[in-house]
Motif scaffolding. Structure first.
Motif, PDB file in Angstrom:
ATOM      1  N   ARG A   1       0.800  -1.218   0.000  1.00 24.19           N
ATOM      2  CA  ARG A   1       0.000   0.000   0.000  1.00 24.19           C
ATOM      3  C   ARG A   1       0.836   1.272   0.000  1.00 24.19           C
ATOM      4  NH1 ARG A   1      -3.031  -0.764  -2.825  1.00 24.19           N
ATOM      5  NH2 ARG A   1      -3.881   1.307  -2.361  1.00 24.19           N
ATOM      6  N   ALA A   2       2.140   1.173  -0.071  1.00 25.82           N
ATOM      7  CA  ALA A   2       2.987   2.366  -0.142  1.00 25.82           C
ATOM      8  C   ALA A   2       2.718   3.114  -1.440  1.00 25.82           C
ATOM      9  CB  ALA A   2       4.458   1.973  -0.059  1.00 25.82           C
ATOM     10  N   SER A   3       2.728   4.449  -1.353  1.00 23.20           N
ATOM     11  CA  SER A   3       2.482   5.278  -2.533  1.00 23.20           C
ATOM     12  C   SER A   3       3.176   6.611  -2.343  1.00 23.20           C
ATOM     13  CB  SER A   3       0.972   5.489  -2.731  1.00 23.20           C
ATOM     14  OG  SER A   3       0.453   6.317  -1.698  1.00 23.20           O
ATOM     15  N   GLY A   4       2.996   7.492  -3.305  1.00 22.94           N
ATOM     16  CA  GLY A   4       3.582   8.819  -3.188  1.00 22.94           C
ATOM     17  C   GLY A   4       2.993   9.626  -2.048  1.00 22.94           C
TER      18      GLY A   4
ATOM     19  N   SER B   1       3.766   5.979   3.259  1.00 26.54           N
ATOM     20  CA  SER B   1       4.118   4.564   3.335  1.00 26.54           C
ATOM     21  C   SER B   1       2.867   3.710   3.479  1.00 26.54           C
ATOM     22  CB  SER B   1       5.039   4.318   4.541  1.00 26.54           C
ATOM     23  OG  SER B   1       4.327   4.516   5.754  1.00 26.54           O
ATOM     24  N   GLY B   2       3.045   2.409   3.312  1.00 23.80           N
ATOM     25  CA  GLY B   2       1.922   1.497   3.524  1.00 23.80           C
ATOM     26  C   GLY B   2       1.412   1.577   4.954  1.00 23.80           C
ATOM     27  N   ALA B   3       2.336   1.768   5.895  1.00 23.45           N
ATOM     28  CA  ALA B   3       1.950   1.912   7.300  1.00 23.45           C
ATOM     29  C   ALA B   3       1.091   3.158   7.497  1.00 23.45           C
ATOM     30  CB  ALA B   3       3.192   1.980   8.182  1.00 23.45           C
ATOM     31  N   ASP B   4       1.466   4.263   6.832  1.00 20.30           N
ATOM     32  CA  ASP B   4       0.680   5.501   6.934  1.00 20.30           C
ATOM     33  C   ASP B   4      -0.740   5.271   6.421  1.00 20.30           C
ATOM     34  OD1 ASP B   4       2.995   6.726   7.831  1.00 20.30           O
ATOM     35  OD2 ASP B   4       3.482   7.608   5.875  1.00 20.30           O
ATOM     36  N   TYR B   5      -0.846   4.537   5.318  1.00 21.01           N
ATOM     37  CA  TYR B   5      -2.164   4.283   4.744  1.00 21.01           C
ATOM     38  C   TYR B   5      -3.028   3.457   5.701  1.00 21.01           C
ATOM     39  CZ  TYR B   5      -5.969   2.628   1.943  1.00 21.01           C
ATOM     40  OH  TYR B   5      -7.240   2.346   1.519  1.00 21.01           O
ATOM     41  N   ILE B   6      -2.484   2.352   6.208  1.00 18.96           N
ATOM     42  CA  ILE B   6      -3.257   1.485   7.108  1.00 18.96           C
ATOM     43  C   ILE B   6      -3.661   2.236   8.371  1.00 18.96           C
ATOM     44  CG2 ILE B   6      -3.164  -0.606   8.516  1.00 18.96           C
ATOM     45  CD1 ILE B   6      -1.194  -1.738   6.412  1.00 18.96           C
ATOM     46  N   TYR B   7      -2.720   2.999   8.933  1.00 20.78           N
ATOM     47  CA  TYR B   7      -2.973   3.761  10.154  1.00 20.78           C
ATOM     48  C   TYR B   7      -4.100   4.776   9.934  1.00 20.78           C
ATOM     49  CZ  TYR B   7      -1.903   6.768  14.197  1.00 20.78           C
ATOM     50  OH  TYR B   7      -1.970   7.507  15.352  1.00 20.78           O
TER      51      TYR B   7
END
Length: 251
Positions: free
Chosen positions: A114-117, A120-126
């Motif tokens: 899920r990482a993107s511009g 991070s993927g963690a930011d998205y999930i959180y």
């Protein structure tokens, strides 16, 4: 092959797809906190493994975060009785497909995919797990700011409580003759079992566990990298002094 590639491209969007423009909150990094990872594993087993699997992760890898076999068996094993098994979903995939329209995807590497511009993927999930709100127009009764029109219900609603999203009509900055629907915040209408700060901490722990699960050997890799760099640093010094000693007499 084309069909396979199409399916693989769609898998991440089935459950944790990006909503595009909603700003992502920075996820706290708790991957070095074993107590946080243990609680994250507990949340994952109790709330996520009902529908999702993590086929690339075995229960006995949880030894890395300080859990022994007995603790794993008593608190985390629901779909199997062997700690050497992979994490499989409790739900029948055929039933899940009938209820949700598609089988919930495997979450083994969701934090990496899920990482993107935008973050991070963690930011998205959180962000995703903290931006659910009640929406009677949706089949599940829930919607999400990070993933508009999400098909996944809010499985953690008892912890967070019920909220509604507040919007206001504002002028379109690109065309003042038009208005846009702008999100201005959430309103808590029913409290959960956790205070907002407690819920945010729990989601940070769950997110960190998903990050850990995506690469369980990550910390070992970092430690090995430091050792290798130190070795090359010391080796460079010895090689430099040896080279100086070798050319001293020739010069």
């Amino acid at each position: 092959m084309k069909k396979l590639l199409a399916v693989l491209a769609l898998i991440p969007s089935l459950v944790l797809a990006s909503g595009g423009e909603f700003p992502l909150d920075k996820a706290p990094d708790l991957t070095n906190d074993k107590a946080a990872l243990q609680n994250g594993a507990k949340l994952f087993a109790n709330y996520c493994l009902n529908c999702h699997s993590a086929e690339s992760m075995r229960y006995n890898r949880l030894h890395d975060i300080g859990l022994n076999d007995e603790q794993i068996k008593q608190n985390l094993l629901f779909a199997t009785d062997k700690v050497g098994d992979t994490m499989t979903a409790a739900i029948d995939p055929k039933e899940a497909k009938k209820w949700f329209g598609a089988a919930p995807p495997d979450l083994s590497v969701i934090a990496r995919s899920r990482a993107s511009g935008a973050g991070s993927g963690a930011d998205y999930i959180y962000t995703y797990l903290r931006t659910y709100y009640k929406d009677p127009s949706r089949p599940t009764g829930w919607n999400n700011m990070a993933f508009p029109n999400v098909g996944m219900p809010h499985v953690l609603w008892q912890l967070q409580g019920e909220r509604v999203a507040k919007f206001e009509e504002v002028k379109d900055p690109h065309d003042e003759s038009k208005t846009i629907h702008k999100f201005v915040g959430f309103e808590q209408v029913k409290p959960g079992t956790m205070a907002p700060a407690e819920y945010d901490r729990a989601i940070a722990e769950l997110t960190s566990f998903l990050v850990y699960m995506g690469e369980p050997a990550r910390q070992d890799r970092f430690r090995l990298g430091v050792i290798v760099l130190l070795f090359f640093g010391v080796f460079t010094i010895f090689a430099w002094r040896l080279n100086a000693a070798y050319w001293k007499d020739i010069k």
